[in-house]
Scaffold this motif. Structure first.
Motif, PDB file in Angstrom:
ATOM      1  N   ASP A 637      -1.516 -12.639  11.376  1.00 53.93           N
ATOM      2  CA  ASP A 637      -1.214 -11.746  10.259  1.00 53.93           C
ATOM      3  C   ASP A 637       0.242 -11.302  10.293  1.00 53.93           C
ATOM      4  OD1 ASP A 637      -3.721 -11.961   9.416  1.00 53.93           O
ATOM      5  OD2 ASP A 637      -4.196  -9.834   9.409  1.00 53.93           O
ATOM      6  N   LEU A 640       2.998  -5.178   9.302  1.00 56.99           N
ATOM      7  CA  LEU A 640       2.777  -4.270   8.190  1.00 56.99           C
ATOM      8  C   LEU A 640       4.082  -3.781   7.571  1.00 56.99           C
ATOM      9  CD1 LEU A 640      -0.224  -2.058   9.387  1.00 56.99           C
ATOM     10  CD2 LEU A 640      -0.246  -4.187   8.111  1.00 56.99           C
ATOM     11  N   SER A 641       5.186  -3.892   8.299  1.00 59.53           N
ATOM     12  CA  SER A 641       6.471  -3.444   7.763  1.00 59.53           C
ATOM     13  C   SER A 641       7.550  -4.468   8.076  1.00 59.53           C
ATOM     14  CB  SER A 641       6.860  -2.083   8.359  1.00 59.53           C
ATOM     15  OG  SER A 641       8.133  -1.697   7.910  1.00 59.53           O
ATOM     16  N   LEU A 646       6.203  -2.463   2.937  1.00 56.65           N
ATOM     17  CA  LEU A 646       4.980  -2.126   3.645  1.00 56.65           C
ATOM     18  C   LEU A 646       3.841  -2.900   3.009  1.00 56.65           C
ATOM     19  CD1 LEU A 646       5.407   1.762   3.684  1.00 56.65           C
ATOM     20  CD2 LEU A 646       5.855   0.220   5.591  1.00 56.65           C
ATOM     21  N   GLN A 647       2.845  -3.274   3.838  1.00 52.69           N
ATOM     22  CA  GLN A 647       1.707  -3.992   3.270  1.00 52.69           C
ATOM     23  C   GLN A 647       0.479  -3.825   4.146  1.00 52.69           C
ATOM     24  OE1 GLN A 647       2.350  -8.206   3.079  1.00 52.69           O
ATOM     25  NE2 GLN A 647       3.114  -8.357   5.168  1.00 52.69           N
ATOM     26  N   ASN A 648      -0.667  -3.968   3.517  1.00 54.67           N
ATOM     27  CA  ASN A 648      -1.929  -4.129   4.234  1.00 54.67           C
ATOM     28  C   ASN A 648      -2.753  -5.147   3.457  1.00 54.67           C
ATOM     29  OD1 ASN A 648      -2.909  -2.692   2.046  1.00 54.67           O
ATOM     30  ND2 ASN A 648      -3.370  -0.836   3.204  1.00 54.67           N
ATOM     31  N   GLU A 649      -4.073  -5.157   3.640  1.00 54.98           N
ATOM     32  CA  GLU A 649      -4.880  -6.186   2.967  1.00 54.98           C
ATOM     33  C   GLU A 649      -4.925  -6.017   1.461  1.00 54.98           C
ATOM     34  OE1 GLU A 649      -7.492  -4.611   6.319  1.00 54.98           O
ATOM     35  OE2 GLU A 649      -5.534  -4.127   5.434  1.00 54.98           O
ATOM     36  N   LYS A 652       1.144  -4.679  -1.370  1.00 52.49           N
ATOM     37  CA  LYS A 652       2.435  -4.581  -0.691  1.00 52.49           C
ATOM     38  C   LYS A 652       3.315  -3.622  -1.481  1.00 52.49           C
ATOM     39  CE  LYS A 652       3.640  -9.043  -2.786  1.00 52.49           C
ATOM     40  NZ  LYS A 652       4.063 -10.434  -2.508  1.00 52.49           N
ATOM     41  N   ASN A 706       5.825   1.133  12.955  1.00 56.00           N
ATOM     42  CA  ASN A 706       5.527  -0.276  12.673  1.00 56.00           C
ATOM     43  C   ASN A 706       4.609  -0.788  13.756  1.00 56.00           C
ATOM     44  OD1 ASN A 706       5.465  -2.806  11.615  1.00 56.00           O
ATOM     45  ND2 ASN A 706       7.552  -3.372  12.227  1.00 56.00           N
ATOM     46  N   SER A 710      -0.757   0.517  11.444  1.00 59.70           N
ATOM     47  CA  SER A 710      -0.092   1.364  10.455  1.00 59.70           C
ATOM     48  C   SER A 710       1.407   1.140  10.494  1.00 59.70           C
ATOM     49  CB  SER A 710      -0.404   2.845  10.729  1.00 59.70           C
ATOM     50  OG  SER A 710       0.081   3.217  12.013  1.00 59.70           O
ATOM     51  N   ARG A 737      -3.875  -0.211   7.911  1.00 65.89           N
ATOM     52  CA  ARG A 737      -4.724  -1.390   7.742  1.00 65.89           C
ATOM     53  C   ARG A 737      -6.156  -0.965   7.423  1.00 65.89           C
ATOM     54  NH1 ARG A 737      -3.879  -6.534   9.354  1.00 65.89           N
ATOM     55  NH2 ARG A 737      -2.245  -5.991  10.839  1.00 65.89           N
TER      56      ARG A 737
END
Length: 974
Positions: A637, A640-641, A646-649, A652, A706, A710, A737
Motif C-alpha cells: 500500500d 498515507l502522506s 493525504l489518502q486512505n481507502e 485522497k 505519517n 494515520s 486508515r
C-alpha cells in the motif's frame, strides 16, 4: 359661549368609507381618542347628535354654512398638518367654534368643553364613569361596524335615523340619572349595530386576550392585571417563570387557579426554558417540554392544553414532538422578531414531514398595546371572516400594558357579541373546526433571528456556546447509557440508579441553560468537571465487582451510540504483537505494533501501538490485546502522506501549497474534484480590499504525522486583505486508515478585532463544482433542504450534486452557515465577542447517513480495563449488544431503564428518530426475550401495543414514518 350644536372631527376624508384606519402608535391612539371622546353623553345631549366628519380638503366654506353654529371641533394629529392655523382661527371667529387639538387622552375633550359651559360641567359631573365609558365603547363600536360595512362592502344597512335617535335617548337618560333606562337604550343601540354587522358578517368572531409574561412582569403588574380584568384571559408562561411566580407573587397563583377552575383562564405554553430549538437536539426539546409541563402542573394544578412560545423557535419538526404530549392545539405565531410562514385564516392541521399533525391557528398576533390594532380591528375581522368564514383575534400584551381600546372592546362584548366574545385559548381549540387536511412547511420558511439577536445584544461566545453544548450533550448521554448497561449487567435496582439519573437530568438542564446564558462559563467550566465526574461514576457502576486486579491485556469497549462506530484506540503499553499492519476478524480492522518503525516528520521513531476497531451499536465488546490472530495486509500500500497529499481507502486529499487549505478531495476511482476548503475572513462594508474576503496565505506546510494508520499535514499562515494581516491561523488536516472522514482542526489568532456585524466573520469556505448542487442540512435531528442564504446546521451540511458523490461537512456544533454563492458555503468559525479560537469539524464523502456520522464523531467510546483474577475468565467475557436496528436511518436518541413497582429493572425505554426522510419497517433485535412492547407518548400514555415476532421472541417489528420521533417501551421476560 353658546351650547354646542355640532360635534365635528376634522379628517382627511369625506366619510367613513375613506376613514384613515392604517395608522399605528401615537397617531392611532390620538385618532381613536378624538373619535370616541366626542361620544360623551353630556356632549351628545347638548348637541342632540353625535360625531360628524368634516373633510380637511373642504374647510373654506365650512364656517360659512348657516347650519353650522357653535360647533365643537376636534382636530387629530393627522389632520393638523393639513390645516392652517388661520383656518382654525376662522372657525373660532366666524362660527363661535371650540377647536381642540394636541390632545393625548379622550377625557381632555370633555374637560376643555365643560370649561366653557356650566351646563356641560354639571352634566359631566352627574354621569358615573362606568356609563361614560359605555358611551365611549358605543362610539368605538359604531366606528368599527361602519368600517366593516363601508370599507369591505361599500354599503350600509344601518337605519341611521333610528340609531341617531336611540343614541340621543340614551344620552338624555344618562344625564337624567336613570341608569336602567340608560342601559336599556344602550343595549338597543348595540343591537342595531349587531344587526348591521350580521347582515354582512353573520359569523361570531372569537377574541382571545393573551397575556405575555417575563420574570420582570410577575409582580405588581400581573396582580393589577388579574384584579382589573374579569373577562376570560390566557397567560403564556414558561415553567421557569411559573416557579419564580411561586416566590414573587403566590397570591397571583391562587387567583389563576380559581380562574382556571371557573374556565375563565387558561395557561398556555409548555417549555421550561425557551431555547432556540433550531440549534439544539430533539432530546433537549423533549426535556424542556417535560420539565415545563411538570412545573406548570405543579404550580397551577394542570398542564397546558395549548402550546405557544414567546421567543422564536418553531420549526417543521415541532408538530411531531407536540403530538406526544397530548396538546389540543398550538398557536403558530411569532411574538418576537424572526419570520414564520402564515397558514391563512382559521384553524389548520399543522403537519410535520412525519405526517404527525396538531391543530393550529396562525393569525398574526395583534398587539393590544398598540392603538393601531384597534383602529382597523373591524376591517381585520371582516377580512378573516371573508377568508375562512371564521375569525380569531389574538390580542397580546404584557401585564397591565394594553391600550384603552381593549377596555372598550370588553365593554362591547358585555352588551352584545358584536365583534365576538372573549374566550380562553382552551376554548378556541375546544371549539375549533378541524379541516381534515394538513399544511406543512419547510425549514426555509422559518427564518430565525438568533444570529442577528446575538450580534445586536453583544452576546458572548455566540458560536462556542453551541459547540460546547453538542460536545457536552454527547458526553453526558454516554454517561447515561453506561449507567443503563450497568443496570442491565448487574441488575441494579431503582433506589441505586434514581439518584444518579436525577443528577444527570439536573446537569442536562444546566447544559441547556448555558446556551442562553448571558456570560460565558469559566474554563474549565464546572459543567465539564461535573460531566467527567458522572462519567467516572457510570464506569464504576459498570465495572465487575469480583476483583480489583486488572488484566493488562483485556479491555472492554462500550459503544453507547446506536449506530456502528469505527474508532481509533491505543492499547495497553506492554502488549506485544508481530510488527507491521494487521487485520483480524471484527472488531479489529487494522492494528499496528508499538515496536514498528516508520518514517515520521521527526525522523525514524517507534510508531505508537494503535488499533482501528469496528464496534456494533449499543455494544460492549471485550478484546484481549495479547491474543489476536493477525495478518499483514498492507505491504504494497502507498503511504498515507506524500507530496502535500493525504489518502486512505476512501479518498485522497490534496493540500494547496500557496494557501495551506484543501485544494481537492477526490475518490480513487474518479478524477472529479469533489470539494475544496479554505479559511477566510468576510470583510465588513467599506473595507479597502477590492474583494469581499481576506486571502489565505500559508507561510509553512509540514507533515506532522505519517504513520501506518494515520497521517496529518499542518499549515501555518495568515489571512490578509489590502496588504494587511488580519489574523494568523494553524490548520491541521488528518486522515485515518479505515475511517471515512477528514478531520480538520483550526487554531485562529485574530490580529484585528471583528466588528459586531454578521457581514464580518472568520469562516471555513467549502467550494464545489456544480452551481446546481443542493444543500441539505439538519433541523434538530431531521434533514431539510435549505435555500436561504443564511441557515442553521449544528450537525451537518451535505452538498448534493446530480452526477457526483455527495460531500458532507460534520459541523461539530458550528451553528451558523451562509451560502455565499451557488458554489460556496461559509461556515462561521468566529464572530465578534467570540473567545474560542480552536475549532474542529470533519468532511466526509458519499456518506449516506450524515446525522449518524456526526453523532458517532461526537459520542466517545469508553475503554475499560477488565478486573479479574482469572485471565481465562476475563478474556472470555461476552462481546454482545443490547439492541440492533436493521435500519441505519433510525437512531436511538435516548435509552433509559424501566423499573417495576418493586424497584426492579424489567425493561428499557427507547426514543427513536428517523433521520433521512425515509419511512422504514424497523426491526429491533434485543439481547433478551421480550414480554411486551409498546409505543408510548412522551408523557407516558400508551399509544399502541406492538405485535411480537412469532419466530423470535427477541425481535419486534413495526413501521416508522419518515422523520418520526417516537418512544418505544420494551419489557423483558424474567
Amino acid at each position: 359661549m353658546p351650547s354646542f350644536t355640532n360635534l365635528v372631527i376634522a379628517l382627511p376624508c369625506d366619510d367613513l368609507e375613506d376613514f384613515p384606519a392604517d395608522y399605528r402608535g401615537t397617531n392611532a391612539q390620538n385618532l381613536l381618542a378624538c373619535w370616541t371622546g366626542l361620544w360623551h353623553p353630556a356632549l351628545i345631549k347638548q348637541a342632540n347628535s353625535f360625531t360628524e366628519i368634516q373633510s380637511t380638503d373642504e374647510t373654506a366654506g365650512f364656517w360659512q354654512s348657516a347650519d353650522v353654529q357653535a360647533p365643537l371641533i376636534v382636530v387629530p394629529n393627522i389632520s393638523a398638518t393639513s390645516l392652517e392655523s388661520a383656518t382654525m382661527m376662522g372657525w373660532t371667529a366666524n362660527c363661535d367654534a371650540l377647536v381642540i387639538e394636541d390632545l393625548t387622552d379622550r377625557q381632555q375633550i370633555i374637560e376643555q368643553a365643560a370649561a366653557t359651559s356650566d351646563e356641560l360641567l354639571n352634566w359631566k359631573n352627574s354621569v358615573p364613569e362606568k356609563i361614560v365609558n359605555d358611551f365611549y365603547a358605543l362610539g368605538y363600536a359604531f366606528l368599527q361596524t361602519m368600517l366593516m360595512s363601508l370599507q369591505l362592502r361599500y354599503s350600509s344597512n344601518l337605519d341611521q335615523i333610528d340609531f341617531d335617535a336611540k343614541v340621543v335617548d340614551a344620552a338624555e337618560a344618562a344625564i337624567a340619572g336613570d341608569e336602567k333606562a340608560t342601559s336599556d337604550k344602550l343595549y338597543a343601540c348595540f343591537d342595531l349595530l349587531l344587526e348591521e354587522k350580521n347582515s354582512y358578517y353573520p359569523v361570531e368572531p372569537q377574541l382571545c386576550e393573551l397575556l405575555l409574561t417575563h420574570p420582570n412582569t410577575l409582580g405588581k403588574s400581573l396582580t393589577k392585571q388579574l384584579e382589573s380584568s374579569d373577562t376570560p384571559i390566557s397567560i403564556l408562561i414558561s415553567g421557569q417563570d411559573a416557579r419564580a411566580l411561586t416566590e414573587k407573587n403566590p397570591s397571583a397563583i391562587e387567583t389563576i387557579k380559581q380562574r382556571i377552575n371557573d374556565e375563565k383562564l387558561s395557561v398556555v405554553g409548555g417549555l421550561d426554558i425557551e431555547l432556540d430549538d433550531n440549534l439544539v437536539c430533539g432530546e433537549t426539546v423533549a426535556n424542556q417540554l417535560t420539565a415545563g409541563r411538570d412545573s406548570l402542573k405543579q404550580v397551577f394544578g394542570q398542564p397546558p392544553n395549548v402550546f405557544a412560545r414567546r421567543s422564536f423557535g418553531l420549526n417543521p419538526t415541532t408538530p411531531t414532538v407536540l403530538k406526544s404530549y397530548h396538546y389540543d392545539g398550538v398557536i403558530h405565531a411569532n411574538f418576537s422578531n424572526g419570520t414564520i410562514p402564515s397558514m391563512g385564516s382559521g384553524a389548520m392541521r399543522w403537519t410535520s414531514d412525519s405526517d404527525e399533525h396538531v391543530l393550529a391557528i396562525s393569525e398574526p398576533p395583534m398587539d393590544a398595546a398598540d392603538s393601531g390594532t384597534f383602529l382597523r380591528l373591524g376591517v381585520e375581522l371582516g377580512e378573516m371572516i371573508d377568508s375562512a368564514h371564521s375569525a380569531t383575534a389574538l390580542l397580546t400584551h404584557w401585564p397591565n400594558k394594553a391600550c384603552q381600546s381593549l377596555d372598550d372592546l370588553k365593554r362591547i362584548a358585555k352588551f352584545v357579541p358584536l365583534f365576538g366574545e372573549f374566550v380562553t385559548a382552551d376554548f378556541v381549540f375546544g371549539e375549533a373546526y378541524d379541516p381534515g387536511y394538513g399544511q406543512a412547511f419547510t425549514a426555509d420558511e422559518y427564518e430565525s433571528p438568533h444570529l442577528a439577536n446575538a450580534i445586536k445584544t453583544g452576546q458572548k461566545n455566540p458560536i462556542s456556546r453551541y459547540t460546547d453544548y453538542w460536545q457536552r450533550y454527547h458526553r453526558l448521554e454516554t454517561a447515561r447509557r453506561i449507567a443503563l448497561l450497568a443496570v442491565v449487567e448487574h441488575n441494579i435496582d431503582k433506589s441505586t440508579f434514581a439518584p444518579f439519573q436525577n443528577r444527570i437530568a439536573q446537569l442536562q438542564s444546566e447544559i441547556e441553560l448555558a446556551t442562553i446564558a448571558a456570560d460565558p462559563l469559566p474554563s474549565p467550566a464546572p459543567i465539564d468537571e461535573n460531566i467527567q465526574t458522572l462519567l467516572d461514576e457510570a464506569k464504576q457502576l459498570f465495572q465487575p465487582k469480583n476483583s480489583n486486579k486488572q488484566n493488562s491485556n483485556v479491555f472492554r469497549f462500550i459503544n453507547c451510540h446506536s449506530a456502528k462506530q469505527r474508532i481509533e484506540v491505543q492499547p495497553p503499553s506492554d502488549h506485544s504483537l508481530p510488527a507491521g499492519t494487521q487485520k483480524a476478524q471484527p472488531p479489529v480492522c487494522f492494528a499496528v505494533n508499538k515496536n514498528a518503525v516508520n518514517q515520521t516528520a521527526s525522523g525514524d521513531a517507534p510508531e505508537p501501538s494503535r488499533w482501528i476497531l469496528d464496534l456494533p451499536g449499543f455494544s460492549k465488546t471485550a478484546l484481549d490485546f495479547g491474543n489476536v490472530q493477525t495478518k499483514n495486509l498492507f505491504q504494497k500500500d502507498p503511504p498515507l502522506s506524500s507530496d502535500l497529499q493525504l489518502q486512505n481507502e476512501f479518498f485522497k486529499v490534496q493540500i494547496e501549497e500557496k494557501t495551506g487549505g484543501i485544494r481537492s478531495i477526490q475518490q480513487h476511482f474518479g478524477k472529479t474534484n469533489l470539494a475544496g476548503q479554505q479559511l477566510a475572513i468576510r470583510l465588513p462594508k467599506g473595507h479597502a480590499s477590492k474583494t469581499p474576503y481576506a486571502v489565505m496565505i500559508a507561510d509553512s506546510i509540514e507533515t506532522t504525522e505519517n504513520q501506518t494508520l494515520s497521517a496529518a499535514i499542518k499549515s501555518t499562515g495568515r489571512l490578509t486583505a489590502a496588504g494587511q494581516d488580519l489574523a494568523k491561523f494553524e490548520q491541521t488536516v488528518r486522515v485515518v486508515r479505515g475511517i471515512p472522514r477528514i478531520e480538520v482542526d483550526v487554531k485562529l489568532q485574530p490580529i484585528e478585532p471583528l466588528t459586531a456585524s454578521r457581514e464580518h466573520y472568520i469562516c471555513s469556505r467549502l467550494a464545489w463544482k456544480s452551481e446546481g448542487a443542493r444543500l441539505i442540512a439538519n433541523v434538530l435531528d431531521s434533514c431539510e433542504q435549505v435555500a436561504h442564504q443564511w441557515f442553521h446546521a449544528t450537525q451537518y451540511v451535505t452538498i448534493k450534486e446530480t452526477d457526483a458523490p455527495s460531500v458532507s461537512m460534520l459541523t461539530g456544533g458550528l451553528p451558523f452557515h451562509r451560502r455565499a454563492n451557488r458554489r460556496m458555503l461559509d461556515s462561521v468559525l468566529m464572530l465578534a465577542n467570540e473567545s474560542q479560537t480552536n475549532v474542529s469539524f470533519a468532511i466526509t464523502v458519499d456518506q449516506p447517513y450524515p446525522l449518524a456520522a456526526s453523532a458517532s464523531r461526537l459520542s466517545p467510546v469508553v475503554q475499560l480495563p477488565v478486573h479479574s483474577n482469572n485471565r481465562n475468565q476475563s478474556s472470555q467475557l461476552p462481546s454482545d449488544w443490547l439492541f440492533h436496528f436493521n435500519r441505519k436511518n433510525i437512531l436511538a436518541t435516548s435509552a433509559v431503564p424501566i423499573f417495576n413497582d418493586a424497584g426492579k429493572w424489567h425493561g428499557i425505554s427507547l426514543r427513536l428518530k428517523e433521520t433521512e426522510n425515509r419511512s422504514a419497517e424497523l426491526t429491533i433485535s434485543t439481547f433478551k426475550a421480550i414480554q411486551s412492547a409498546q409505543i408510548v407518548k412522551f408523557n407516558g400514555d400508551v399509544f399502541s401495543t406492538l405485535p411480537l415476532d412469532e419466530t423470535d421472541s427477541r425481535k419486534v417489528t413495526f413501521p416508522v414514518a419518515s422523520l418520526a420521533f417516537i418512544q418505544v417501551n420494551l419489557y423483558f421476560q424474567t
